[in-house]
Design a protein around this motif. Structure first.
Motif, PDB file in Angstrom:
ATOM      1  N   LYS A   1      68.375  54.508  68.189  1.00 29.27           N
ATOM      2  CA  LYS A   1      67.005  54.585  68.871  1.00 29.27           C
ATOM      3  C   LYS A   1      65.776  54.007  68.126  1.00 29.27           C
ATOM      4  N   ARG A   2      65.979  54.084  66.903  1.00 30.44           N
ATOM      5  CA  ARG A   2      65.012  53.720  65.836  1.00 30.44           C
ATOM      6  C   ARG A   2      64.690  52.261  65.828  1.00 30.44           C
ATOM      7  N   ASP A   3      66.010  51.661  65.777  1.00 33.50           N
ATOM      8  CA  ASP A   3      66.100  49.981  65.761  1.00 33.50           C
ATOM      9  C   ASP A   3      65.558  49.547  67.231  1.00 33.50           C
ATOM     10  N   ALA A   4      65.850  50.271  68.173  1.00 32.76           N
ATOM     11  CA  ALA A   4      65.232  49.649  69.661  1.00 32.76           C
ATOM     12  C   ALA A   4      63.755  49.867  69.855  1.00 32.76           C
ATOM     13  N   LEU A   5      63.450  50.858  69.357  1.00 32.99           N
ATOM     14  CA  LEU A   5      61.978  51.235  69.429  1.00 32.99           C
ATOM     15  C   LEU A   5      60.988  50.289  68.392  1.00 32.99           C
ATOM     16  N   ILE A   6      61.747  49.872  67.175  1.00 31.96           N
ATOM     17  CA  ILE A   6      61.051  49.077  66.375  1.00 31.96           C
ATOM     18  C   ILE A   6      60.959  47.346  67.033  1.00 31.96           C
ATOM     19  N   LYS A   7      61.856  47.181  67.734  1.00 33.60           N
ATOM     20  CA  LYS A   7      62.268  45.921  68.297  1.00 33.60           C
ATOM     21  C   LYS A   7      61.071  45.956  69.381  1.00 33.60           C
ATOM     22  N   GLU A   8      61.085  47.024  70.183  1.00 33.55           N
ATOM     23  CA  GLU A   8      59.959  46.877  71.230  1.00 33.55           C
ATOM     24  C   GLU A   8      58.503  47.065  70.760  1.00 33.55           C
ATOM     25  N   PHE A   9      58.219  47.625  69.627  1.00 32.52           N
ATOM     26  CA  PHE A   9      57.223  47.800  68.916  1.00 32.52           C
ATOM     27  C   PHE A   9      56.658  46.200  68.508  1.00 32.52           C
ATOM     28  N   PHE A  10      57.509  45.442  67.839  1.00 34.88           N
ATOM     29  CA  PHE A  10      57.022  44.029  67.466  1.00 34.88           C
ATOM     30  C   PHE A  10      57.163  43.259  68.659  1.00 34.88           C
TER      31      PHE A  10
ATOM     32  N   VAL B   1      55.132  55.643  78.006  1.00 35.21           N
ATOM     33  CA  VAL B   1      53.922  54.825  77.683  1.00 35.21           C
ATOM     34  C   VAL B   1      53.170  54.399  78.886  1.00 35.21           C
ATOM     35  N   PRO B   2      51.707  54.203  78.783  1.00 33.23           N
ATOM     36  CA  PRO B   2      51.077  53.875  80.103  1.00 33.23           C
ATOM     37  C   PRO B   2      51.350  52.451  80.593  1.00 33.23           C
ATOM     38  N   VAL B   3      51.329  52.354  81.782  1.00 29.42           N
ATOM     39  CA  VAL B   3      51.170  51.300  82.417  1.00 29.42           C
ATOM     40  C   VAL B   3      49.945  51.194  83.548  1.00 29.42           C
ATOM     41  N   THR B   4      49.196  50.211  83.340  1.00 34.36           N
ATOM     42  CA  THR B   4      47.899  49.971  84.193  1.00 34.36           C
ATOM     43  C   THR B   4      48.186  48.974  85.264  1.00 34.36           C
ATOM     44  N   ASP B   5      47.552  49.155  86.403  1.00 35.19           N
ATOM     45  CA  ASP B   5      47.532  48.654  87.425  1.00 35.19           C
ATOM     46  C   ASP B   5      45.930  48.063  87.964  1.00 35.19           C
ATOM     47  N   VAL B   6      45.581  47.143  87.443  1.00 41.37           N
ATOM     48  CA  VAL B   6      43.931  46.865  87.781  1.00 41.37           C
ATOM     49  C   VAL B   6      43.993  46.005  89.240  1.00 41.37           C
ATOM     50  N   LYS B   7      43.137  46.683  90.053  1.00 44.78           N
ATOM     51  CA  LYS B   7      42.821  46.102  91.344  1.00 44.78           C
ATOM     52  C   LYS B   7      41.488  45.628  91.430  1.00 44.78           C
ATOM     53  N   MET B   8      41.185  44.296  91.415  1.00 41.96           N
ATOM     54  CA  MET B   8      39.940  43.761  91.176  1.00 41.96           C
ATOM     55  C   MET B   8      39.847  42.566  92.430  1.00 41.96           C
ATOM     56  N   GLU B   9      38.987  42.830  93.315  1.00 45.18           N
ATOM     57  CA  GLU B   9      38.886  41.630  94.233  1.00 45.18           C
ATOM     58  C   GLU B   9      37.898  40.660  93.704  1.00 45.18           C
TER      59      GLU B   9
ATOM     60  N   LYS C   1      62.481  58.062  62.159  1.00 43.53           N
ATOM     61  CA  LYS C   1      62.488  57.872  60.819  1.00 43.53           C
ATOM     62  C   LYS C   1      62.918  58.780  59.880  1.00 43.53           C
ATOM     63  N   ARG C   2      61.953  59.926  60.152  1.00 47.72           N
ATOM     64  CA  ARG C   2      62.172  61.168  59.437  1.00 47.72           C
ATOM     65  C   ARG C   2      63.451  62.029  59.548  1.00 47.72           C
ATOM     66  N   ARG C   3      63.779  61.912  61.083  1.00 48.30           N
ATOM     67  CA  ARG C   3      65.092  62.499  61.545  1.00 48.30           C
ATOM     68  C   ARG C   3      66.302  62.016  60.951  1.00 48.30           C
ATOM     69  N   VAL C   4      66.256  60.506  61.094  1.00 56.20           N
ATOM     70  CA  VAL C   4      67.293  59.974  60.613  1.00 56.20           C
ATOM     71  C   VAL C   4      67.416  60.232  58.945  1.00 56.20           C
TER      72      VAL C   4
ATOM     73  N   ILE D   1      51.413  50.865  71.391  1.00 50.41           N
ATOM     74  CA  ILE D   1      51.907  50.679  70.170  1.00 50.41           C
ATOM     75  C   ILE D   1      51.569  52.003  69.177  1.00 50.41           C
ATOM     76  N   TYR D   2      50.359  52.613  69.491  1.00 49.33           N
ATOM     77  CA  TYR D   2      50.263  53.915  69.072  1.00 49.33           C
ATOM     78  C   TYR D   2      51.291  54.858  68.943  1.00 49.33           C
ATOM     79  N   LEU D   3      51.708  55.128  70.641  1.00 49.52           N
ATOM     80  CA  LEU D   3      52.827  56.163  70.653  1.00 49.52           C
ATOM     81  C   LEU D   3      53.963  55.597  70.016  1.00 49.52           C
ATOM     82  N   LEU D   4      54.399  54.168  70.382  1.00 48.38           N
ATOM     83  CA  LEU D   4      55.622  53.829  69.593  1.00 48.38           C
ATOM     84  C   LEU D   4      55.825  54.082  68.242  1.00 48.38           C
ATOM     85  N   ALA D   5      54.829  53.753  67.356  1.00 43.70           N
ATOM     86  CA  ALA D   5      54.798  53.974  66.012  1.00 43.70           C
ATOM     87  C   ALA D   5      54.813  55.542  65.639  1.00 43.70           C
ATOM     88  N   GLU D   6      54.181  56.311  66.572  1.00 44.33           N
ATOM     89  CA  GLU D   6      54.415  57.797  66.102  1.00 44.33           C
ATOM     90  C   GLU D   6      55.884  58.035  66.269  1.00 44.33           C
ATOM     91  N   GLU D   7      56.523  57.711  67.265  1.00 46.49           N
ATOM     92  CA  GLU D   7      57.858  58.105  67.677  1.00 46.49           C
ATOM     93  C   GLU D   7      58.615  57.334  66.728  1.00 46.49           C
TER      94      GLU D   7
END
Length: 228
Positions: free
Chosen positions: A36-45, A106-114, A167-170, A156-162
């Protein structure tokens, strides 16, 4: 060793079996957390690579918008620009949902602008300039970039926290819990072997005592028969 084992443990075979199962679960959990840590780090970068481009787009768009606004203020006057700005209608609809990245929402935004014209924005042709229209268009573009930038920076902030929590648990499992379980297993196994040796010696002594008593009894019986 006392500091490296579980306090209050009973050196029994049942406890040893239970502890071995706990050790297996801890080792398995450690492996899963590392994945999980390795997958999160990959997603983070991966996301971090996107941030630079989005931030540059937002900064460039805002700079162009500010330059166009400055030109509009020079051509129209600051008061006229403010008056036109007050007549602009809201045109952005943002829907915020979420997606899961290894259990992290993590958030996903959908912007609708004409795409809007001068009329759609709410101000007229007669008292505005093309520079103002250009500024309005650039600011609209900037808002879309800024919303996207907010999405990825929050991610990025949420992933960094997780990542930090994982890491602490590992580390806790790798350097504290698993070694403690393993040391306790060794301690129980050693105590069981000592108990087995003590029991063997005790049984041997009991057997020797019984044999001596039987020999004495046999000798006494033989002496009694001889006297008779």
């Amino acid at each position: 060793m006392a500091q490296d084992i579980i306090d209050g443990i009973n050196p029994t075979r049942m406890e040893l079996l239970s502890l071995k199962n706990r050790t297996k679960l801890a080792v398995k959990g450690h492996g899963l957390l590392k994945e999980k840590r390795d997958a999160l780090i990959k997603e983070f970068f991966d996301i971090l690579d996107r941030v630079k481009g989005i931030r540059e787009n937002a900064e460039n768009s805002l700079k162009e918008a500010n330059d166009a606004l400055l030109e509009a203020q020079i051509a129209m006057g600051d008061l006229a620009v403010r008056k036109a700005a007050l007549s602009v209608k809201e045109s952005i609809d943002v829907e915020i949902s979420s997606r899961s990245v290894m259990g992290v929402a993590v958030p996903v935004t959908d912007v609708k602008m004409e795409k809007r014209s001068i009329i759609d924005r709410g101000y007229g042709f007669s008292d505005t300039t093309i520079q103002l229209d250009e500024a309005a268009k650039k600011y609209e573009e900037s808002i879309k970039y800024l919303i996207e930038l907010g999405e990825v920076e929050k991610t990025i902030y949420l992933l960094a926290e997780e990542i930090e929590a994982t890491k602490r648990r590992v580390n806790a499992l790798e350097h504290i819990m698993i070694p403690r379980f393993q040391n306790t297993e060794k301690y129980i196994d050693m105590r069981l072997q000592e108990m087995e040796r003590e029991n063997f010696v005790r049984l041997k002594m009991i057997r020797s005592t019984i044999e001596k008593n039987e020999k004495k009894a046999a000798e006494a019986e033989a002496a009694s028969k001889a006297e008779a």
